[in-house]
Design a protein around this motif. Structure first.
Motif, short mmCIF file in Angstrom:
data_model
loop_
_atom_site.label_atom_id
_atom_site.label_comp_id
_atom_site.label_asym_id
_atom_site.label_seq_id
_atom_site.Cartn_x
_atom_site.Cartn_y
_atom_site.Cartn_z
N PHE A 36 29.98 19.28 -27.16
CA PHE A 36 30.81 18.09 -27.05
C PHE A 36 32.26 18.30 -27.50
CE2 PHE A 36 32.51 13.93 -28.05
CZ PHE A 36 32.21 13.26 -26.87
N PRO A 37 32.51 19.02 -28.61
CA PRO A 37 33.92 19.26 -28.97
C PRO A 37 34.70 20.00 -27.88
CG PRO A 37 32.53 19.72 -30.84
CD PRO A 37 31.61 19.48 -29.67
N LEU A 38 34.03 20.85 -27.14
CA LEU A 38 34.70 21.55 -26.04
C LEU A 38 35.03 20.59 -24.89
CD1 LEU A 38 32.54 24.80 -25.93
CD2 LEU A 38 34.80 24.50 -26.97
N LEU A 39 34.15 19.62 -24.66
CA LEU A 39 34.38 18.65 -23.59
C LEU A 39 35.53 17.70 -23.92
CD1 LEU A 39 30.73 17.72 -22.55
CD2 LEU A 39 32.32 19.23 -21.37
N THR A 40 35.79 17.47 -25.20
CA THR A 40 36.89 16.55 -25.56
C THR A 40 38.26 17.17 -25.27
OG1 THR A 40 36.83 17.31 -27.86
CG2 THR A 40 35.55 15.35 -27.32
N ILE A 41 38.29 18.49 -25.10
CA ILE A 41 39.55 19.16 -24.77
C ILE A 41 39.96 18.81 -23.34
CG2 ILE A 41 40.64 21.41 -24.44
CD1 ILE A 41 38.81 22.46 -26.67
N LEU A 42 38.97 18.69 -22.46
CA LEU A 42 39.25 18.35 -21.06
C LEU A 42 39.70 16.90 -20.95
CD1 LEU A 42 36.08 19.99 -19.47
CD2 LEU A 42 38.38 20.96 -19.60
N PRO A 43 40.60 16.61 -20.05
CA PRO A 43 41.10 15.23 -19.92
C PRO A 43 40.11 14.32 -19.17
CG PRO A 43 42.20 16.63 -18.34
CD PRO A 43 41.32 17.52 -19.17
N LEU A 44 38.93 14.12 -19.78
CA LEU A 44 37.91 13.28 -19.16
C LEU A 44 37.82 11.90 -19.79
CD1 LEU A 44 35.04 15.93 -18.89
CD2 LEU A 44 36.58 15.20 -17.08
N GLY A 45 38.56 11.69 -20.86
CA GLY A 45 38.53 10.41 -21.55
C GLY A 45 37.32 10.24 -22.45
N LEU A 46 36.68 11.35 -22.84
CA LEU A 46 35.51 11.29 -23.72
C LEU A 46 35.96 11.23 -25.17
CD1 LEU A 46 33.30 14.03 -22.05
CD2 LEU A 46 33.06 11.56 -21.83
N SER A 47 35.26 10.46 -25.97
CA SER A 47 35.52 10.46 -27.40
C SER A 47 34.18 10.58 -28.13
CB SER A 47 36.23 9.17 -27.82
OG SER A 47 35.42 8.06 -27.56
N HIS A 48 34.25 11.09 -29.34
CA HIS A 48 33.04 11.31 -30.12
C HIS A 48 32.50 9.98 -30.63
CE1 HIS A 48 30.17 13.19 -32.75
NE2 HIS A 48 30.65 12.50 -33.77
N ASN A 49 31.19 9.82 -30.52
CA ASN A 49 30.53 8.62 -31.01
C ASN A 49 29.40 9.03 -31.95
OD1 ASN A 49 29.31 6.18 -31.43
ND2 ASN A 49 29.18 5.63 -29.27
N PRO A 50 29.56 8.78 -33.27
CA PRO A 50 28.52 9.21 -34.21
C PRO A 50 27.20 8.45 -34.05
CG PRO A 50 30.27 8.03 -35.35
CD PRO A 50 30.71 8.21 -33.93
N ILE A 51 27.20 7.39 -33.27
CA ILE A 51 25.96 6.65 -33.01
C ILE A 51 24.97 7.53 -32.24
CG2 ILE A 51 24.97 4.60 -31.94
CD1 ILE A 51 26.72 4.01 -34.40
N ILE A 52 25.48 8.39 -31.37
CA ILE A 52 24.60 9.32 -30.64
C ILE A 52 23.94 10.28 -31.63
CG2 ILE A 52 24.54 11.19 -28.93
CD1 ILE A 52 26.82 9.69 -27.49
N ASP A 53 24.73 10.79 -32.58
CA ASP A 53 24.17 11.66 -33.62
C ASP A 53 23.13 10.91 -34.44
OD1 ASP A 53 25.98 13.58 -32.78
OD2 ASP A 53 27.44 13.09 -34.34
N LEU A 54 23.39 9.66 -34.71
CA LEU A 54 22.46 8.81 -35.47
C LEU A 54 21.14 8.65 -34.71
CD1 LEU A 54 22.62 7.33 -38.16
CD2 LEU A 54 23.39 5.32 -36.94
N LEU A 55 21.22 8.52 -33.40
CA LEU A 55 20.02 8.41 -32.57
C LEU A 55 19.17 9.68 -32.66
CD1 LEU A 55 18.37 6.87 -30.35
CD2 LEU A 55 19.76 8.13 -28.71
N PHE A 56 19.80 10.84 -32.50
CA PHE A 56 19.08 12.11 -32.62
C PHE A 56 18.46 12.26 -34.01
CE2 PHE A 56 22.11 13.78 -29.25
CZ PHE A 56 21.15 13.82 -28.26
N ALA A 57 19.22 11.91 -35.04
CA ALA A 57 18.72 12.03 -36.41
C ALA A 57 17.54 11.09 -36.66
CB ALA A 57 19.84 11.75 -37.41
N SER A 58 17.57 9.92 -36.08
CA SER A 58 16.46 8.98 -36.25
C SER A 58 15.18 9.50 -35.60
CB SER A 58 16.82 7.62 -35.66
OG SER A 58 17.92 7.07 -36.33
N ILE A 59 15.31 10.09 -34.42
CA ILE A 59 14.14 10.69 -33.76
C ILE A 59 13.61 11.84 -34.61
CG2 ILE A 59 13.36 12.01 -31.74
CD1 ILE A 59 15.46 10.38 -30.11
N GLY A 60 14.51 12.66 -35.11
CA GLY A 60 14.11 13.78 -35.96
C GLY A 60 13.47 13.32 -37.26
N LEU A 61 14.00 12.24 -37.84
CA LEU A 61 13.45 11.70 -39.08
C LEU A 61 12.03 11.19 -38.84
CD1 LEU A 61 13.94 11.01 -42.05
CD2 LEU A 61 14.82 8.81 -41.30
#
Length: 117
Positions: free
Chosen positions: A27-52
């Protein structure tokens, strides 16, 4: 109703940790491209909840080594996500936590498979 087994939770945990790790690395590599993507920690929270969810089910029946690896790894992930969410700082702990989750689930899967073969 069929009772879910430890290998199912290991596969769920391995999948979730792998997808999360790939997301965190690419994802950090994709933010370099002008695609209008921004990081959303809620996605990380979702993965962590499944893992928990997966490690709560696994640590009840696993060895001390596997439980320790999974708990420490999940703690690193949650610290990193909460720091990003509330303090808006990115910690590299999430990478170590993701790798630890994959290793812990693989060890547990192999131990469980060996015990039941």
């Amino acid at each position: 109703m069929k009772k879910l087994t430890t290998p199912f939770y290991d596969i769920l945990g391995i999948s979730s940790a792998t997808i999360c790790l790939v997301h965190c690395l690419i994802f950090p590599l994709l933010t370099i491209l002008p695609l209008g993507l921004s990081h959303n920690p809620i996605i990380d929270l979702l993965f962590a909840s499944i893992g928990l969810f997966a490690i709560v089910k696994i640590t009840k029946k696993s060895t001390l080594l596997v439980s320790s690896i999974l708990i420490v790894s999940m703690s690193l992930i949650w610290i990193s996500i909460l720091a990003d969410l509330f303090l808006e700082i990115h910690l590299d702990l999430i990478y170590f936590g993701g790798i630890g989750m994959i290793i812990g689930h693989l060890i547990n899967y192999k131990l469980h498979k060996k015990k039941h073969d």
